[in-house]
Scaffold this motif. Structure first.
Motif: not given
Ligand SMILES: Cc1cc2nc3c(=O)[nH]c(=O)nc-3n(C[C@H](O)[C@H](O)[C@H](O)COP(=O)(O)OP(=O)(O)OC[C@H]3O[C@@H](n4cnc5c(N)ncnc54)[C@H](O)[C@@H]3O)c2cc1C
Length: 363
Positions: A28-38
């Motif tokens: 995916g992309d970094l914003p997608g990963f950030m959403e997962v860890i948020d």
């Protein structure tokens, strides 16, 4: 940075991001990963500002001391997260903490986040994204050029004797240096190995013997280019939990990677590193690897400071307490940015100011 006019910039922006969810690689992309860890980040360190409102001072809040008893793993386990969120958060924290999460203190996560206005996103950017554009050596060279005294490289101190009038420092090549004050800046893990007479307090020596939790790996990997800049997160248990591009060229790219335990991977082996990268992708060709075995370096025996549970509450104030004409300084006992260059500067400035004030003639 301002004092020496050093250029600060950011690493390449990630154009693709890989992570592992329920055993499968997600592309995916970094914003997608950030959403997962948020959700995990908010739940874990959202209260960092309340637990540690003044990270530049030694924390004495009961709530902080309570949190300091936990390991980072215990704190993560207590959160209501999906398996994918949990695993992604764990991998991200290995990247920051460079040690097994069941040995890392929860306080490490609180301290880092409190230092960045209690925002986990700013903490992530400040610790992982920004860098000195012309390399780290320029900072050391600028500080060295600023210094009025002598610098003796490759001079091993073997013994320190101190009394009310001053300090005698013995070196391995037989020299003795007498001074009115000495500031010891050894890494915490080797402090207890130095022969100091009279000995340092039990509190200081216990902190050193207990050791830090930092025992991981930071490994540089040159791969064949061109490739798109990327971030990749696996799990806390993989040899490499985090990999990202640090420099991208036409012919090659340089990746930087982090793992919780340096013994999980032969960091000198191109083949082993190639295998470790296959967790996410098999299109990368490793050309070269570079790292240093800090954990077995007799002058370090640790990577960057990450405390074990309870270590901050037990030893932070004691490590900063002078013992007659001897003081300790260094990033390992800094308040705000312990474990970073900034912490070494903070601690050095404070200690130098205190020593100067002490030696200033009265009146
Ligand atoms: C792999 C790695 C990556 C890092 N990445 C970053 C980063 O990206 N950004 C950041 O801000 N920080 C980073 N750090 C942390 C940073 O390097 C440290 O916080 C900082 O160097 C600490 O400075 P210091 O002066 O307190 O201690 P040190 O730099 O450890 O200096 C202690 C010195 O004491 C010397 N010494 C030890 N024993 C003796 C003896 N008996 N006699 C004489 N000398 C002795 C050692 O050789 C060493 O030079 C990283 C650290 C590591 C290990």
């Amino acid at each position: 940075m301002t004092r020496y006019g050093l250029r600060v910039g950011r690493g390449p922006r990630s154009e693709e991001t890989f992570w592992i969810a329920d055993g499968e690689v997600v592309h995916g992309d970094l914003p997608g990963f950030m959403e997962v860890i948020d959700p995990g980040m908010r739940a874990l360190v959202g209260q960092a500002g309340k637990l540690m409102p003044r990270p530049d001072r030694i924390a004495d809040q009961a709530a902080f001391a309570e949190a300091d008893r936990l390991t980072l793993q215990q704190a993560l386990d207590a959160l209501d997260l999906s398996p994918a969120e949990r695993s992604a958060n764990e991998a991200a924290w290995v990247g920051h903490c460079n040690g097994p999460l069941d040995q890392v203190g929860y306080a490490a996560a609180i301290r880092w986040t409190a230092a960045t206005s209690a925002s986990w996103e700013v903490m992530h950017e400040a610790s992982s994204i920004y860098r000195l554009e012309d390399g780290n050596a320029g900072l050391a060279q600028a500080i060295a050029a600023d210094l009025k005294g002598d610098i003796r490289l490759n001079t091993v101190v073997t013994r320190v004797e101190h009394d009310d009038t001053g300090v005698t420092v013995h070196t391995a090549d037989g020299d003795r240096v007498r001074a009115r004050r000495a500031v010891l800046t050894l890494p915490l893990n080797i402090l207890h190995e130095l022969d100091v007479q009279p000995p340092l307090s039990a509190g200081k020596l216990d902190a050193s013997r207990a050791g830090t939790a930092s025992q991981g790996l930071k490994l540089w990997i040159r791969v064949k280019g061109p490739i798109k800049p990327f971030f990749a997160y696996s799990t806390k248990d993989h040899p490499l939990s985090v990999v990202r591009t640090e420099f991208v060229g036409e012919e090659d790219a340089v990746l930087v990677s982090f793992g919780a335990d340096a013994t999980r991977l032969d960091a000198t082996s191109v083949d082993e590193v190639q295998r470790a990268l296959k967790v996410w992708r098999d299109d990368l060709e490793v050309l070269e690897v570079a790292s240093h075995d800090w954990n077995n370096d007799p002058f370090a025996k640790e990577t960057w400071l990450i405390q074990r549970p309870g270590a901050y509450s037990a030893s932070q104030a004691e490590l900063q307490r002078p013992e007659g004409t001897v003081r300790l300084a260094g990033s390992d006992l800094a308040n705000l940015w312990a474990g970073f260059f900034d912490g070494a500067i903070e601690s050095g400035l404070r200690t130098a100011r205190e020593v100067t004030a002490e030696l200033r003639p009265a009146g």
